[in-house]
Design an enzyme around this catalytic site. Structure first.
Site, PDB file in Angstrom:
ATOM      1  N   LYS A 437       0.871  -1.178   0.000  1.00  0.00           N
ATOM      2  CA  LYS A 437       0.000   0.000   0.000  1.00  0.00           C
ATOM      3  C   LYS A 437       0.908   1.228   0.000  1.00  0.00           C
ATOM      4  CE  LYS A 437      -3.686   2.310   2.614  1.00  0.00           C
ATOM      5  NZ  LYS A 437      -4.519   2.270   3.849  1.00  0.00           N
ATOM      6  N   TRP A 438       0.830   2.019  -1.079  1.00  0.00           N
ATOM      7  CA  TRP A 438       1.720   3.174  -1.274  1.00  0.00           C
ATOM      8  C   TRP A 438       0.926   4.441  -1.008  1.00  0.00           C
ATOM      9  CZ3 TRP A 438       6.525   3.037  -4.512  1.00  0.00           C
ATOM     10  CH2 TRP A 438       7.081   4.304  -4.718  1.00  0.00           C
ATOM     11  N   ASP A 439       1.265   5.137   0.074  1.00  0.00           N
ATOM     12  CA  ASP A 439       0.470   6.283   0.512  1.00  0.00           C
ATOM     13  C   ASP A 439       1.162   7.610   0.187  1.00  0.00           C
ATOM     14  OD1 ASP A 439      -1.720   7.532   1.664  1.00  0.00           O
ATOM     15  OD2 ASP A 439      -1.678   6.297   3.471  1.00  0.00           O
ATOM     16  N   ASP A 509     -10.572   7.714   2.392  1.00  0.00           N
ATOM     17  CA  ASP A 509     -10.389   7.396   3.803  1.00  0.00           C
ATOM     18  C   ASP A 509     -11.725   7.234   4.519  1.00  0.00           C
ATOM     19  OD1 ASP A 509      -7.662   7.248   3.829  1.00  0.00           O
ATOM     20  OD2 ASP A 509      -7.319   9.258   4.607  1.00  0.00           O
TER      21      ASP A 509
END
Length: 691
Positions: A437-439, A509
């Site tokens: 997961k690349w935030d 989100d």
């Protein structure tokens, strides 16, 4: 560009409306009449008073231009712009070369078409063919002119936890501009626009779509002139943009995907979905089965240890969940969002035995392991910042703009990108990781780099995005076995450019099921369901405080790449049974989410219901899910018309036992269950084969 016409009609159109300009009322030809001429590339200061597509400034300060046809060619395949995401395949590409009558500037416009797609890919290459440098001050990707009509503009506006809400407005005279100046495509406005002819709706009417394959600061403008012609164009945002183009150098604009539908927004959306799945997403993962994940973020936030994680893993494995994803807090000194970013080294005080202990626990339970990163960011309280404060975007002598207590790394610099690639790759090389997961949790500010000359700061924002794309390419291509999920505080960078590297993105989100009906509905206007990460979260919901049944949370989350965002170990036995049933049910429709056609049947923005149906390409199967988003007594029809099935086929609805033709389902529909507020339903529909 629009509905298909015959070749003879094309010849007539070219002769009738393709002339450079018309004589004025006195019978005298004048360059000022060009103001009404349809153009594929608007020029500046030479009689066309509409906004130009490209603006250059020469050494003497002059910027007037007039781009004229020089040559063309047609080639097989696609054009690949340097360092930018692009359409991976297409049948043929037309290249049209234009030359400026006032400078040594050349522009190559290109158009990629495919027989099996109604999406037209456009872009351009702007070349300084002279011997002295010039400044490129505007470089849009496309320009399209449409005839007079009562066009309405559809845009996808929003905010953090409320992304991509469709907003339809009339297009009056003058310029309407939608944009992002945030260095990212943004929560607030998506790089997509659609024009709807008056009366167009979900199922009928003419629509044009314009989608940028780009993730940085962007703009799309629609200009209605005095005779009601409409020019729509877009690309890299021109606010503050100034690119130095040396002798012989070229600038490649981001690509744009244009789409036409004569069957309403529904058909436009399905064309875009096919285009992105088949021509944008990484081929290795575009149609690969997505794992059903459980993410620990809302279960633990930063407060976790081995025991807490193991409890989630153990319980998830019993319920059929595929993959455990460890979110923020596993590295450096990271017990809050005030420190640690950039130090991609496991915190073994928090995780006894490091990542290996968690991975081994997953493996022992038959699960795979995923990990969270935020590689483009740095915390001032980090070892990396103490060693290299210059790596952060900041003007010396000024206090930088903070967001979530963090700064952005200066990805315009190769040495910074190299540092990130090595740090992230080391973790991925040394551990069995199947999912990342690349935030990206803040917008760009302080658009400045010590590595650029004083007259080069107008290049910063686009150079940052090129640096980010380089980072994505180097890491994802080195680890093809890993499925990468994009995230940017949820949906800050939900765009076709990101989907080139990350085949699905954390949609928002906000995981509240009722709010998600609107977020996912708006997102589906130009992105496929498989691109949306959609999780079941805990109630009361952490964003809204709302409590919704487990069934409804599962139904809404099933319309995308599904998973869970809660502490599985704390669920009741009844809720755990629900999870098990949802996982088993989702596996039966996973192929529809990956490759089916979406039909939006009830708009949650317009009434009190949300309903979507996914239909297999051969129209033998369908999955229908819906919920009541609010209680409005006697406001809606008691029947739900089912569009998208084959009228000549007969279908059985598994849950009700009804057997009925596709024609009747479209014409009369099915009785809509009298749902209570937040109650949901799902139907599995299958063709009844004739004996």
């Amino acid at each position: 560009y629009g509905s298909k016409i015959s070749e003879s009609d094309a010849v007539w159109l070219a002769g009738r409306i393709g002339k450079a300009y018309q004589p004025d009322c006195e019978g005298n030809n004048t360059d000022l009449d060009i103001d009404n001429m349809p153009s594929e590339c608007g020029f500046a200061y030479r009689g066309d008073f509409r906004e130009p597509t490209v603006v250059t400034e020469r050494a003497d300060g002059a910027s007037m231009s007039r781009y004229l046809y020089a040559s063309h060619k047609i080639s097989e395949g696609v054009f690949e712009p340097a360092g930018l995401p692009h359409a991976r395949r297409g049948d043929k590409t037309l290249y049209v070369t234009l030359r400026d009558g006032f400078s040594d500037t050349e522009i190559v416009l290109y158009y990629t078409v495919s027989d099996d797609s109604d999406v037209l890919v456009r872009g351009s290459v702007i070349k300084n063919a002279g011997k002295t440098a010039l400044k490129l001050k505007k470089a849009f990707s496309f320009c399209t002119e449409l005839f007079a009509a009562d066009w309405k503009l559809l845009k996808l506006e929003g905010n953090w936890v409320a992304e991509r809400s469709p907003e339809i407005t009339d297009l009056g005279h003058g310029v309407t501009k939608i944009q992002s100046l945030r260095g990212a495509s943004s929560h607030q406005m998506n790089p997509f626009a659609a024009l709807l002819r008056d009366g167009a709706d979900e199922f009928s009417g003419e629509c044009y779509g314009f989608q940028l394959i780009y993730s940085g600061s962007w703009a799309i403008t629609a200009e209605r002139n005095n005779i009601n012609q409409l020019r729509i164009q877009g690309g890299v945002n021109d606010f503050g943009f100034c690119w130095k183009l040396g002798a012989g150098e070229s600038f490649h604009t981001p690509q744009a995907a244009l789409c036409y539908s004569s069957e309403g927004m529904g058909k436009l959306s399905r064309e875009y979905a096919d285009f992105i799945r088949e021509r944008i997403m990484p081929p290795a993962h575009a149609f690969s089965t997505r794992p059903i994940v459980v993410n620990n973020w809302e279960a633990t936030y930063f407060d976790f240890n081995n025991e807490k994680l193991f409890a989630i893993i153990d319980e998830s494995a019993k319920l059929g969940i595929d993959t455990f994803v460890l979110d923020d807090g596993w590295f450096g000194v990271r017990d809050s969002d005030r420190s640690g970013l950039g130090d991609w080294v496991v915190n073994e005080k928090k995780l006894k035995g490091g990542l290996k202990a968690v991975i081994d626990r997953c493996k022992s339970k038959g699960m795979k392991f995923g990990l969270w990163f935020e590689p483009e960011m740095i915390s001032p309280d980090s070892d990396l910042y103490r060693a290299h404060p210059d790596y952060a975007i900041c003007k010396k002598g000024t206090t930088p703009v903070y967001g979530r207590h963090q700064l952005c790394l200066d990805l315009t610099r190769k040495e910074v990108r190299d540092c990130v690639v090595e740090a992230v790759s080391k973790v991925l090389r040394e551990n069995e990781i199947s999912y990342v997961k690349w935030d990206y949790n803040r917008d760009l500010a302080d658009m400045y780099s010590e590595s650029l000359p004083a007259d080069g700061m107008g290049e910063f924002t686009h150079r940052y995005m090129l640096g980010a794309y380089d980072l994505f390419e180097r890491i994802t291509s080195a680890f093809l076995n890993i499925l990468f999920e994009g995230c940017a505080g949820g949906g800050r960078r939900f765009d076709a450019g990101m989907l080139y590297y990350f085949p699905h993105i954390w949609t928002s989100d906000n995981a509240d099921a009722v709010e998600r009906t609107r977020i996912q509905y708006g997102t589906s206007y130009c992105y496929p369901l498989s691109a949306m990460s959609c999780h079941v979260s805990v109630c009361p919901n952490h964003q809204t405080g709302r409590t919704v049944s487990f069934d409804t949370r599962g139904a809404v989350a099933s319309l995308g790449s599904t998973g869970y965002e809660l502490d599985i170990s704390k669920l009741s036995e009844q809720e755990k049974q629900k999870v098990k049933e949802q996982v088993e049910s989702y596996k039966k429709i996973a192929d529809l989410v990956l490759g089916g056609d979406l039909y939006r049947l009830c708009d949650p923005f317009e009434g009190d219901r949300f309903c979507e149906m996914i239909v297999s390409k051969d129209k033998t199967r369908a999955y229908l899910a819906g919920t009541r988003t609010k209680y409005l007594p006697r406001r809606n029809s008691s029947h739900l018309r089912i569009y998208g099935l084959d009228e000549n086929k007969t279908y059985k609805i598994t849950e009700t036992g009804d057997v009925v033709s596709g024609k009747v389902l479209a014409a009369a529909g099915i009785p809509f269950r009298e749902l209570r507020e937040y109650e949901s339903f799902v139907y599995h529909i299958e063709e009844v084969k004739k004996k």
